[in-house]
Structure formats: structure tokens, C-alpha cells
Design an enzyme around this catalytic site. Structure first.
Site, PDB file in Angstrom:
ATOM      1  N   TRP A 188     -18.085  19.217  26.267  1.00 31.20           N
ATOM      2  CA  TRP A 188     -19.212  18.360  27.049  1.00 31.20           C
ATOM      3  C   TRP A 188     -19.271  18.383  28.571  1.00 31.20           C
ATOM      4  O   TRP A 188     -18.153  18.694  29.083  1.00 31.20           O
ATOM      5  CB  TRP A 188     -19.281  16.897  26.553  1.00 31.20           C
ATOM      6  CG  TRP A 188     -19.116  16.615  25.090  1.00 31.20           C
ATOM      7  CD1 TRP A 188     -17.917  16.345  24.371  1.00 31.20           C
ATOM      8  CD2 TRP A 188     -20.069  16.686  24.312  1.00 31.20           C
ATOM      9  NE1 TRP A 188     -18.139  16.021  22.972  1.00 31.20           N
ATOM     10  CE2 TRP A 188     -19.701  16.554  23.034  1.00 31.20           C
ATOM     11  CE3 TRP A 188     -21.366  16.925  24.217  1.00 31.20           C
ATOM     12  CZ2 TRP A 188     -20.579  16.451  21.829  1.00 31.20           C
ATOM     13  CZ3 TRP A 188     -22.116  16.792  23.132  1.00 31.20           C
ATOM     14  CH2 TRP A 188     -21.721  16.505  21.832  1.00 31.20           C
ATOM     15  N   TRP A 219     -21.236  11.916  23.475  1.00 34.56           N
ATOM     16  CA  TRP A 219     -21.988  11.169  22.788  1.00 34.56           C
ATOM     17  C   TRP A 219     -21.524   9.956  22.847  1.00 34.56           C
ATOM     18  O   TRP A 219     -22.156   8.636  23.040  1.00 34.56           O
ATOM     19  CB  TRP A 219     -22.265  11.429  21.279  1.00 34.56           C
ATOM     20  CG  TRP A 219     -20.947  11.650  20.520  1.00 34.56           C
ATOM     21  CD1 TRP A 219     -20.255  12.806  20.565  1.00 34.56           C
ATOM     22  CD2 TRP A 219     -20.196  10.583  19.727  1.00 34.56           C
ATOM     23  NE1 TRP A 219     -19.016  12.808  19.700  1.00 34.56           N
ATOM     24  CE2 TRP A 219     -18.869  11.433  19.404  1.00 34.56           C
ATOM     25  CE3 TRP A 219     -20.136   9.392  19.742  1.00 34.56           C
ATOM     26  CZ2 TRP A 219     -18.215  10.890  18.572  1.00 34.56           C
ATOM     27  CZ3 TRP A 219     -19.273   8.624  18.818  1.00 34.56           C
ATOM     28  CH2 TRP A 219     -18.024   9.407  18.232  1.00 34.56           C
ATOM     29  N   TRP A 232     -25.842   7.530  16.874  1.00 35.67           N
ATOM     30  CA  TRP A 232     -25.598   8.417  18.157  1.00 35.67           C
ATOM     31  C   TRP A 232     -24.727   9.662  17.339  1.00 35.67           C
ATOM     32  O   TRP A 232     -25.139  10.992  17.980  1.00 35.67           O
ATOM     33  CB  TRP A 232     -24.397   7.791  18.909  1.00 35.67           C
ATOM     34  CG  TRP A 232     -25.210   7.157  20.176  1.00 35.67           C
ATOM     35  CD1 TRP A 232     -25.587   5.773  20.258  1.00 35.67           C
ATOM     36  CD2 TRP A 232     -25.728   7.949  21.190  1.00 35.67           C
ATOM     37  NE1 TRP A 232     -26.232   5.606  21.230  1.00 35.67           N
ATOM     38  CE2 TRP A 232     -26.468   6.864  21.969  1.00 35.67           C
ATOM     39  CE3 TRP A 232     -25.553   8.914  21.908  1.00 35.67           C
ATOM     40  CZ2 TRP A 232     -27.038   7.173  22.960  1.00 35.67           C
ATOM     41  CZ3 TRP A 232     -26.394   9.286  22.942  1.00 35.67           C
ATOM     42  CH2 TRP A 232     -27.066   8.362  23.716  1.00 35.67           C
TER      43      TRP A 232
HETATM   44  C1  LIG Z   1     -28.706   6.354  18.775  1.00 33.66           C
HETATM   45  C2  LIG Z   1     -29.252   5.250  17.827  1.00 33.66           C
HETATM   46  C3  LIG Z   1     -28.699   3.864  17.947  1.00 33.66           C
HETATM   47  C4  LIG Z   1     -28.806   2.896  17.199  1.00 33.66           C
HETATM   48  N1  LIG Z   1     -28.134   1.695  17.497  1.00 33.66           N
HETATM   49  C5  LIG Z   1     -28.443   0.476  16.523  1.00 33.66           C
HETATM   50  C6  LIG Z   1     -27.690  -0.729  17.058  1.00 33.66           C
HETATM   51  O1  LIG Z   1     -26.739  -0.658  17.752  1.00 33.66           O
HETATM   52  N2  LIG Z   1     -27.965  -1.649  16.146  1.00 33.66           N
HETATM   53  C7  LIG Z   1     -28.801  -1.653  14.982  1.00 33.66           C
HETATM   54  O2  LIG Z   1     -29.219  -2.575  14.470  1.00 33.66           O
HETATM   55  N3  LIG Z   1     -29.572  -0.468  14.979  1.00 33.66           N
HETATM   56  C8  LIG Z   1     -29.254   0.616  15.653  1.00 33.66           C
HETATM   57  N4  LIG Z   1     -30.085   1.888  15.357  1.00 33.66           N
HETATM   58  C9  LIG Z   1     -30.890   2.023  14.168  1.00 33.66           C
HETATM   59  C10 LIG Z   1     -32.444   1.433  14.261  1.00 33.66           C
HETATM   60  O3  LIG Z   1     -32.832   1.955  15.850  1.00 33.66           O
HETATM   61  C11 LIG Z   1     -32.616  -0.047  14.531  1.00 33.66           C
HETATM   62  O4  LIG Z   1     -31.878  -0.620  13.595  1.00 33.66           O
HETATM   63  C12 LIG Z   1     -34.109  -0.277  14.625  1.00 33.66           C
HETATM   64  O5  LIG Z   1     -34.712   0.257  15.670  1.00 33.66           O
HETATM   65  C13 LIG Z   1     -34.279  -1.904  14.826  1.00 33.66           C
HETATM   66  O6  LIG Z   1     -35.632  -2.323  14.759  1.00 33.66           O
HETATM   67  P1  LIG Z   1     -36.164  -3.042  13.691  1.00 33.66           P
HETATM   68  O7  LIG Z   1     -35.445  -4.331  13.398  1.00 33.66           O
HETATM   69  O8  LIG Z   1     -37.751  -3.334  13.996  1.00 33.66           O
HETATM   70  O9  LIG Z   1     -36.188  -1.958  12.537  1.00 33.66           O
HETATM   71  P2  LIG Z   1     -36.962  -2.058  11.134  1.00 33.66           P
HETATM   72  O10 LIG Z   1     -37.702  -0.593  11.150  1.00 33.66           O
HETATM   73  O11 LIG Z   1     -37.809  -2.964  10.856  1.00 33.66           O
HETATM   74  O12 LIG Z   1     -35.967  -2.015   9.908  1.00 33.66           O
HETATM   75  C14 LIG Z   1     -35.261  -2.960   9.348  1.00 33.66           C
HETATM   76  C15 LIG Z   1     -33.771  -3.246   9.644  1.00 33.66           C
HETATM   77  O13 LIG Z   1     -33.238  -2.061   8.890  1.00 33.66           O
HETATM   78  C16 LIG Z   1     -32.047  -1.590   9.595  1.00 33.66           C
HETATM   79  N5  LIG Z   1     -32.065  -0.277  10.105  1.00 33.66           N
HETATM   80  C17 LIG Z   1     -33.542   0.276  10.564  1.00 33.66           C
HETATM   81  N6  LIG Z   1     -33.346   1.560  10.719  1.00 33.66           N
HETATM   82  C18 LIG Z   1     -31.852   1.806  11.052  1.00 33.66           C
HETATM   83  C19 LIG Z   1     -31.120   2.968  11.180  1.00 33.66           C
HETATM   84  N7  LIG Z   1     -31.752   4.225  11.384  1.00 33.66           N
HETATM   85  N8  LIG Z   1     -29.871   3.084  10.948  1.00 33.66           N
HETATM   86  C20 LIG Z   1     -29.391   1.657  10.576  1.00 33.66           C
HETATM   87  N9  LIG Z   1     -29.932   0.483  10.174  1.00 33.66           N
HETATM   88  C21 LIG Z   1     -31.174   0.596  10.321  1.00 33.66           C
HETATM   89  C22 LIG Z   1     -31.930  -2.523  10.824  1.00 33.66           C
HETATM   90  O14 LIG Z   1     -31.196  -3.689  10.677  1.00 33.66           O
HETATM   91  C23 LIG Z   1     -33.520  -3.228  11.131  1.00 33.66           C
HETATM   92  O15 LIG Z   1     -33.395  -4.466  11.576  1.00 33.66           O
HETATM   93  C24 LIG Z   1     -29.702   2.838  16.158  1.00 33.66           C
HETATM   94  C25 LIG Z   1     -30.353   3.975  15.931  1.00 33.66           C
HETATM   95  C26 LIG Z   1     -30.321   5.298  16.705  1.00 33.66           C
HETATM   96  C27 LIG Z   1     -30.755   6.536  16.552  1.00 33.66           C
END
Ligand SMILES: Cc1cc2nc3c(=O)[nH]c(=O)nc-3n(C[C@H](O)[C@H](O)[C@H](O)COP(=O)(O)OP(=O)(O)OC[C@H]3O[C@@H](n4cnc5c(N)ncnc54)[C@H](O)[C@@H]3O)c2cc1C
Length: 472
Positions: A311, A364, A387
Site C-alpha cells: 500500500w 483499507w 471495506w
Molecule cells: C465501506 C462500507 C462501510 C460500511 N460501514 C457500515 C457500518 O459501519 N455500519 C453499518 O450498519 N453498515 C455499514 N455499511 C453497510 C451499508 O452501507 C449501511 O448499512 C447502509 O448504508 C445503512 O443505511 P440504511 O439504514 O438506510 O440501509 P437500508 O438500505 O435501509 O438497509 C437496511 C439495513 O440493512 C443493513 N444493511 C444494508 N446494507 C448493508 C450492507 N451492505 N452490509 C451490511 N448491512 C447492511 C443495515 O443494518 C441497514 O440499516 C458499510 C458499507 C460499506 C461499503
């Protein structure tokens, strides 16, 4: 019987199995929350998340006091002293049993094991439950009894094992005997200093808010989830993540309410509902990864060969990324969203993380930590999973040579540039044709920075670094 409910990451009464069982089995129930600034720091908890958590403790305290359960906050130096803190509380109040809900992080599991051993040694009864997930991590396994490392077969097995009895969560609380103890919450010094710029009015505390957010979402926007979930300017997602991450609402409640409006079908019916439940299962998948592959909690990549990646690190680029000054409007607006809202849209989390690890070729782990330090919904498993997916070091990871082009992502998902305009004041009057990649004249006149890197060259540099690591 007299019991103690030990709250951890489950600040709610609804679908709280430990609290429910404590109330069912006991005439008198006390509650504690063990607060440690050291521990929060060690786990990179964001200042805005701690602020949110404290507000939620206040709401919980007032709800519990309605049924005569006093919530006391106890200061701690870190997980190490928890066994003693609990056993002292039990002894001083002549209690018979301790109840809690499980957490699955590596430090949390070690703490719980040592608490259990300590309580056993002191002949104090305890009972623990699962509420952060539908199936406890480590219980959804392949035919050979191995953990899954790819989402789709995990989800398939999750659905096969599912039955509606798992969602039998309704419970009516009734008043307990008066403990004659007053909660110390209002006098407790959390030693909290606000140093975040987040508009906390976006995150009102309490489970009533969480449940109403869920209801509002299920009444309308969920039906467009499949179409709208990738568009950052549209309010297309539930914004429930902060509430799920701190246990203000349970995943079972989310799934149950969603199923009620989909004829109790998990994988058929309304597309938006099916897709939304999928995301809740993603959350559970990453908890399984964290639980079954402890290396990911120790700063290690899931894909072994990626340990060899060399990295880069450039302080100026790192700072530009953190401050939203990379000169790529979609990246900068996303970072500004995180700093001002404590939350970032999922599509942009992927774009920003891929830009950081591929185009910038930065480790990362630095990005992962910065996200945790700034997200109100910071959740180790989902953040680490996201990540590692974006940097192609993780499970189910994006192939390393498929690198998002931030300009294309910008045009595809923010075609009119409305999201960019909302978060970058300098660009609010720029035409949508120019906004994704403003000309040098515009950059100069609007005081918007030059791009910190060349997309084409940096893409090739990343592929080269991954190739080298693979052939090492
Ligand atoms: C680099 C990166 C970092 C992230 N860090 C976090 C974090 O620290 N905490 C976190 O809760 N989510 C994280 N996510 C997943 C996701 O981005 C968020 O959960 C989501 O944007 C939350 O918005 P929402 O409640 O409106 O989701 P909605 O689209 O309404 O989804 C409902 C629920 O599903 C779960 N969810 C949704 N997408 C994902 C996903 N890709 N992975 C795991 N669970 C998911 C969450 O609990 C969310 O509240 C990350 C994703 C990426 C790519």
C-alpha cells in the site's frame, strides 16, 4: 427472585429477550450499563455515535422507570473490570441472577467468557440470549459444517432454516416490585466532549423513533427500494442503520414488520421488500464472518494473498480524502455527507472506499478506522465487511481488476448532480453537464480543488500492485 439486566448493545425494551426473561422470572429487576470511555476509544467509536448512545440511554432509563426498573450507569476502565463491577452490584443489592444479550466481537466474546467464569466462581447464576441476529453466528453452516464465505449460499441456507416461530417476539411488560433505588443517570458524568459536526437532529433517540422510522419506511418507500436504493439524493433507504447498530431496534422486528406487508414471503412478492430483507441478512452475514474468521477482527484481510500488497501512503492525499477535497465531486460530497450527517449512502460508501484503496492505493485499514471514527451507525462487522469488499481483500470481494470509475458512478447515480450540489457549496451553481468533472476554469473560479490523482494511471497502478501480491 431478584435479577440484574446488564444492558450492552441492546438499548431497547422491544424484542429484548434478556430483559423479557428477567422480567418474566423475577419480581424485582435492576439494570446497569457499564460505561467506558477507554473502551470506546479502543474500538474507534465515533464521537457522534457516543452522543447518540448517551441520548438513547436517557430514553431507555425513563421507559424502564415506568415499570420500576432503575437503570444505573457504572464507570469502568474497560472490559477487564466488568466481572468485578457486575459481581459487586449483585452482592451489594442481594440479587440472584444476571441476564444479558450476546455480542459477537472478539473482545466482547472474551469479556463475556471471563465474566461467565467469574460469576460461576462466585456461584452467581446468569443467562444469556441472542437478539442482534435471527440465527446466532456460527449456526448457519455448509453441508460440511463449515462457515459460509459467500453471501448467496449463506442467504439460501438462511431462508431454508427460517421459520416464523423465530419471530415470536411480542411481549407486554408489567410493573415490577419497587427496588427503592433511584437511577444515577442524570448525575452520571459521561465525561463526554462533543467534537463532531454532525447534525444530530437527524438521529432522534429512542425506540419509539426507531419503530416509527420503520413504520414510515414500510408504509411507502420500501416499495421503491429496488429502484431507488442506489440513488443518493433520493430518500430511498430506511436510515435505520444507526438504530440497528446500537440495538435501539432489533433485526427481528424489522423483518417481522416487513413480512407482514409481504404475505410473510421472504423471497417472493414485492421486490423492494425482498431486497430490503436481503440487506438485513447481509448484516447478519458479516456478523458471521467476524465470528467465524477471527483474523478479520485482528486487522487481517480475509484473502490471505492480499497481505502482500504494498500500500502507498501520502499524508496530503489522505488528508484531502478525509476532508472531502480530492477534486472528485462525488467522492468529496460523500465524505462531506459523512462529516455532516454521521452517515453515508451505501452506494457512496462503496465508491469512496474503492477510490481510497484502489486509485489512492491506501491501506483499507486506515479508511475502515476513519469511517468508524465518524459514523453514527459504525458497526465493526458491517464496516469491516464493506471495506474488505471494496478493497478486494474480503469475502465475496469485488474482483480487484473491476475498479469503479468515480466519474461514471457519479453520472450514473447522481445524474443531475443534485447530491453533489447539496454537499459542496462551491459547486451549487454549476451546470449538470460540468458538475461531475468541472473544468480547470470552474475549479479556479469556484475555489474547488484540482484532482489529486489521474484516474487511468492510478487504476493501472492498483492492478499492478494486486498482480504483484498475487504472484508473490
Ligand atoms: C465501506 C462500507 C462501510 C460500511 N460501514 C457500515 C457500518 O459501519 N455500519 C453499518 O450498519 N453498515 C455499514 N455499511 C453497510 C451499508 O452501507 C449501511 O448499512 C447502509 O448504508 C445503512 O443505511 P440504511 O439504514 O438506510 O440501509 P437500508 O438500505 O435501509 O438497509 C437496511 C439495513 O440493512 C443493513 N444493511 C444494508 N446494507 C448493508 C450492507 N451492505 N452490509 C451490511 N448491512 C447492511 C443495515 O443494518 C441497514 O440499516 C458499510 C458499507 C460499506 C461499503
Amino acid at each position: 427472585m431478584k435479577s440484574l439486566m446488564w444492558f450492552r448493545n441492546d438499548l431497547r425494551m422491544d424484542d429484548n429477550p434478556a430483559l423479557r426473561e428477567a422480567c418474566k422470572s423475577s419480581d424485582e429487576v435492576h439494570a446497569i450499563y457499564i460505561y467506558s470511555q477507554n473502551q470506546n476509544k479502543k474500538h474507534n467509536e465515533a464521537n457522534c455515535k457516543t452522543e447518540f448512545f448517551i441520548e438513547n440511554l436517557k430514553v431507555l432509563e425513563s421507559k424502564l422507570s415506568n415499570i420500576n426498573i432503575p437503570l444505573n450507569i457504572i464507570h469502568s476502565e474497560g472490559f477487564k473490570d466488568n466481572s468485578e463491577v457486575i459481581s459487586n452490584y449483585v452482592k451489594n443489592n442481594s440479587l440472584n441472577k444476571v441476564f444479558w444479550n450476546n455480542q459477537f466481537g472478539i473482545d466482547e466474546s472474551e469479556r463475556d467468557l471471563s465474566v461467565q467464569n467469574y460469576l460461576k466462581g462466585k456461584n452467581i447464576e446468569f443467562e444469556n440470549f441472542d437478539e442482534q441476529v435471527v440465527f446466532a453466528p456460527g449456526t448457519i453452516l455448509t453441508g460440511e459444517g463449515k462457515p459460509y464465505s459467500v453471501f448467496t449460499p449463506f442467504k439460501r441456507r438462511w431462508i431454508e432454516n427460517f421459520n416464523l416461530d423465530l419471530l415470536d417476539i411480542e411481549f407486554e411488560y408489567t410493573k415490577k416490585n419497587d427496588t427503592k433505588i433511584k437511577s444515577n443517570l442524570n448525575e452520571f458524568d459521561f465525561q463526554f466532549k462533543k467534537n463532531n459536526q454532525v447534525d444530530m437532529s437527524l438521529w432522534p433517540a429512542g425506540e419509539v423513533e426507531a419503530l416509527s422510522r420503520l413504520k414510515t419506511y414500510l408504509d411507502k418507500n420500501i416499495f421503491r427500494y429496488a429502484q431507488d436504493r442506489n440513488d443518493p439524493i433520493v430518500d430511498g433507504t430506511s436510515r435505520l442503520s444507526a438504530y440497528l447498530a446500537s440495538g435501539i431496534i432489533s433485526p427481528k422486528r424489522c423483518i417481522l414488520e416487513a413480512l407482514k406487508i409481504n404475505n410473510f414471503e421472504l423471497d417472493a412478492g414485492e421486490k423492494g421488500i425482498v431486497k430490503w430483507i436481503d440487506e438485513i441478512v447481509w448484516r447478519e452475514f458479516y456478523k458471521n464472518i467476524m465470528y467465524s474468521f477471527p483474523r478479520v477482527s485482528k486487522g487481517q484481510p480475509f484473502q490471505n494473498y492480499t497481505k502482500n500488497i504494498e500500500w502507498r501512503f501520502d499524508e496530503k492525499e489522505f488528508t484531502a480524502w478525509k476532508e472531502g477535497k480530492t477534486g472528485f465531486p462525488i467522492i468529496d460530497s460523500a465524505m462531506k455527507q459523512m462529516l455532516s450527517e454521521g452517515w453515508m449512502h451505501n452506494r457512496l460508501r462503496m465508491v469512496v472506499a474503492m477510490f481510497f484503496t484502489k486509485n489512492m492505493l491506501h491501506d483499507w485499514r486506515l479508511g475502515e478506522a476513519f469511517f468508524m471514527q465518524n459514523l453514527v451507525d459504525g458497526d465493526f462487522a458491517s464496516n469491516n465487511g464493506g471495506w474488505q469488499w471494496s478493497s478486494s481483500t474480503g469475502t465475496d470481494a469485488a474482483p480487484y481488476f473491476r475498479i469503479f470509475n468515480p466519474l461514471t458512478q457519479s453520472k450514473n447515480f447522481d445524474s443531475d448532480g443534485l447530491f453533489i450540489k447539496k454537499h459542496i457549496k462551491e459547486l451549487e451553481n454549476i451546470d449538470k453537464k460540468e458538475i461531475h468533472d468541472p473544468s480547470s476554469n470552474i475549479r479556479e473560479s469556484q475555489n474547488y480543488p484540482k484532482q489529486i490523482l489521474d484516474l487511468k494511471q492510478s487504476r493501472l497502478r492498483a492492478i499492478d500492485a494486486f498482480n504483484k501480491a498475487k504472484n508473490n
